[in-house]
Scaffold this motif. Structure first.
Motif, mmCIF file in Angstrom:
data_model
loop_
_atom_site.group_PDB
_atom_site.id
_atom_site.type_symbol
_atom_site.label_atom_id
_atom_site.label_comp_id
_atom_site.label_asym_id
_atom_site.label_seq_id
_atom_site.Cartn_x
_atom_site.Cartn_y
_atom_site.Cartn_z
ATOM 1 N N SER A 164 59.011 56.967 10.943
ATOM 2 C CA SER A 164 57.674 57.044 10.357
ATOM 3 C C SER A 164 57.732 56.605 8.896
ATOM 4 N N SER A 166 57.190 58.000 6.130
ATOM 5 C CA SER A 166 57.777 58.891 5.127
ATOM 6 C C SER A 166 59.290 58.713 4.995
ATOM 7 N N GLN A 169 60.757 57.128 1.816
ATOM 8 C CA GLN A 169 60.938 57.853 0.556
ATOM 9 C C GLN A 169 62.404 57.864 0.163
ATOM 10 N N THR A 247 54.332 59.776 13.666
ATOM 11 C CA THR A 247 55.522 60.501 14.124
ATOM 12 C C THR A 247 55.335 61.051 15.546
ATOM 13 N N ASP A 277 61.976 63.806 9.494
ATOM 14 C CA ASP A 277 61.695 64.326 8.152
ATOM 15 C C ASP A 277 60.313 64.958 8.081
ATOM 16 N N GLY A 278 59.737 65.250 9.260
ATOM 17 C CA GLY A 278 58.428 65.888 9.215
ATOM 18 C C GLY A 278 57.914 66.287 10.580
#
Length: 458
Positions: A164, A166, A169, A247, A277-278
């Motif tokens: 995804s 993110s 980052q 995601t 990560d999420g």
């Protein structure tokens, strides 16, 4: 040992308190609009209404560690509160707590404390995650009677990787996706020739925009089919994807079941690592998908790694691991991710040794659990101390801002001290029981732990 342990706890706490400044700045920005002068009267009115409402319901504090571990991680659990520069941010973030100025009742103060604590809730873990880790680290031991944790003729490791947006980052100047790829590459380079590995990626198409949600939420691909490691082909597979969209964890888990369909648990030791990560953002029922994969005749071991994940993501990923009796681990950088995968490398080496010795039952030494027990106990103590100190500092700041009187301040501190003293007593009891069980044979210890703790969490 006690002195060393105390020093370590203090050092870890200082690290936790100092490492959260970035989160604090972010939270300050996110909450700034709620505390603008134009909204001040509205916020005060809302606090007053909460305070005078005679129908407020005070949620009871947990009375068992199992209840404590099931509580969701607070949205501000990582907030920085220790510096003088944090005062303004504290007053903004907690401006909508109930108004307990004047002469609040005990019930109103209890409600205030519970609402504050809810936002600072740490990610406590019951002993069941430690038990699952000990079982995983003893994979292949002749003493392990669970067939899922016994070595078979074939070993297959499948990575399900979050792609995804993110994951773009950066941590310490390096993209999270690049860190994940490098860590996995380091692992597969150590695989024996007989082991197989696969990579499934999800959320790698489209963007994070609403217009691309349908496309991204339907994107999951087996970029490296489950097979022996080939350096060139594996590197080419890693180059196929980059951080992109939404995601769809549930979709990826359902597709992983198809990937492993021909590798039944009777003849294969199947290990699945979900790296995210999420939280799942596609509403595709990841918990149910994980349960379905786990209960199939594939009989996989499913472990979950939360990579620099927020509190909401932690809550869901922990639930996925819990639903499949797997390990949940939180890592914040590439070094920690690599360390988590090093445990997997050790198991692969044990499988190789088992295979080369004609599958004879090896004379395994008794599993040394002492370090794992020490690490677990220390982490829980750090969480307890971190939470207690942060709540104390927030209460101090709010008291100085005249949010409540001296009598209320004394009462709130009293219940905060008593609550965290109870947590410490629970952790102390765990330490005694776990150490005592570690003196028994491994199989007896695991059975006793499961009977006492895991059965209580179902």
């Amino acid at each position: 040992m006690k002195i060393f342990k105390s020093i370590l706890v203090s050092a870890l706490l200082l690290f936790l308190l100092s490492a959260c400044s970035n989160d604090s700045a972010k939270e300050s920005n996110e909450t700034e609009d709620k505390s603008t002068p134009g909204n001040e009267q509205t916020v005060k009115k809302e606090r007053k209404e909460k305070a005078v409402n005679g129908n407020i319901k005070v949620e009871p504090l947990p009375t068992t560690y199992e209840e404590l571990a099931k509580l969701p991680v607070g949205e501000h659990y990582n907030m920085e509160v220790s510096g003088d520069d944090d005062v303004e941010n504290i007053l903004k973030v907690f401006s909508d707590l109930p108004d307990v100025s004047g002469k609040p009742t005990k019930k109103q103060l209890d409600y205030f404390y519970r609402e504050l604590l809810k936002r600072m809730q740490q990610d406590y873990e019951g002993p069941e995650n430690l038990i699952n880790r000990l079982k995983f680290e003893a994979l292949g031991s002749p003493e392990n009677t669970d067939s899922r944790y016994q070595f078979k003729d074939n070993l297959n490791v499948v990575f399900i990787i979050d792609a995804s947006g993110s994951m773009a980052q950066k941590i310490n100047g390096k993209e999270k996706m690049a860190s994940a790829k490098d860590s996995i590459l380091n692992f597969v380079n150590k695989l024996p020739k007989d082991a197989k590995v696969g990579i499934r990626v999800y959320g790698h198409k489209g963007t994070g925009s609403d217009a691309d949600k349908a496309l991204s939420c339907s994107s999951s691909e087996l970029v490296y089919p489950i097979s022996n490691y080939n350096e060139g082909e594996f590197q080419a597979a890693l180059n196929k994807f980059s951080p992109s969209g939404w995601t769809p964890i549930g979709l990826a888990l359902r597709e992983a079941k198809n990937d492993l369909a021909s590798f039944d648990g009777a003849n294969n030791t199947n290990i699945v690592y979900l790296v995210s990560d999420g939280i799942d953002t596609c509403e595709d029922q990841p918990i149910e998908a994980a349960k379905d994969l786990y209960s199939s005749n594939i009989s996989p071991i499913i472990n979950v790694i939360g990579f620099d994940v927020d509190n909401e993501g932690q809550n869901q990923l922990r639930e996925i691991a819990s639903a499949t009796e797997g390990i949940y681990g939180t890592v914040t950088n590439e070094g920690e991710l690599q360390k988590e995968l090093d445990n997997l490398s050790n198991l692969v080496e044990q499988w190789k040794e088992w295979l080369e010795q004609g599958k004879q039952q090896l004379d395994y030494k008794k599993v040394n659990n002492e370090l794992d027990i020490f690490t677990y106990i220390t982490r829980e103590e750090v969480k307890k101390t971190n939470e207690k100190v942060k709540v104390e500092l927030i209460l101090y700041r709010l008291h100085n801002a005249n949010r409540f009187n001296d009598e209320a301040y004394e009462y709130l501190n009293k219940i905060n001290n008593e609550y965290h003293q109870w947590i410490q007593e629970e952790v102390d009891q765990f330490e005694k029981e776990l150490k005592a069980l570690n003196e028994a044979s491994y199989s007896e210890a695991i059975k006793a732990l499961e009977d006492k703790y895991i059965s209580n969490t179902q």
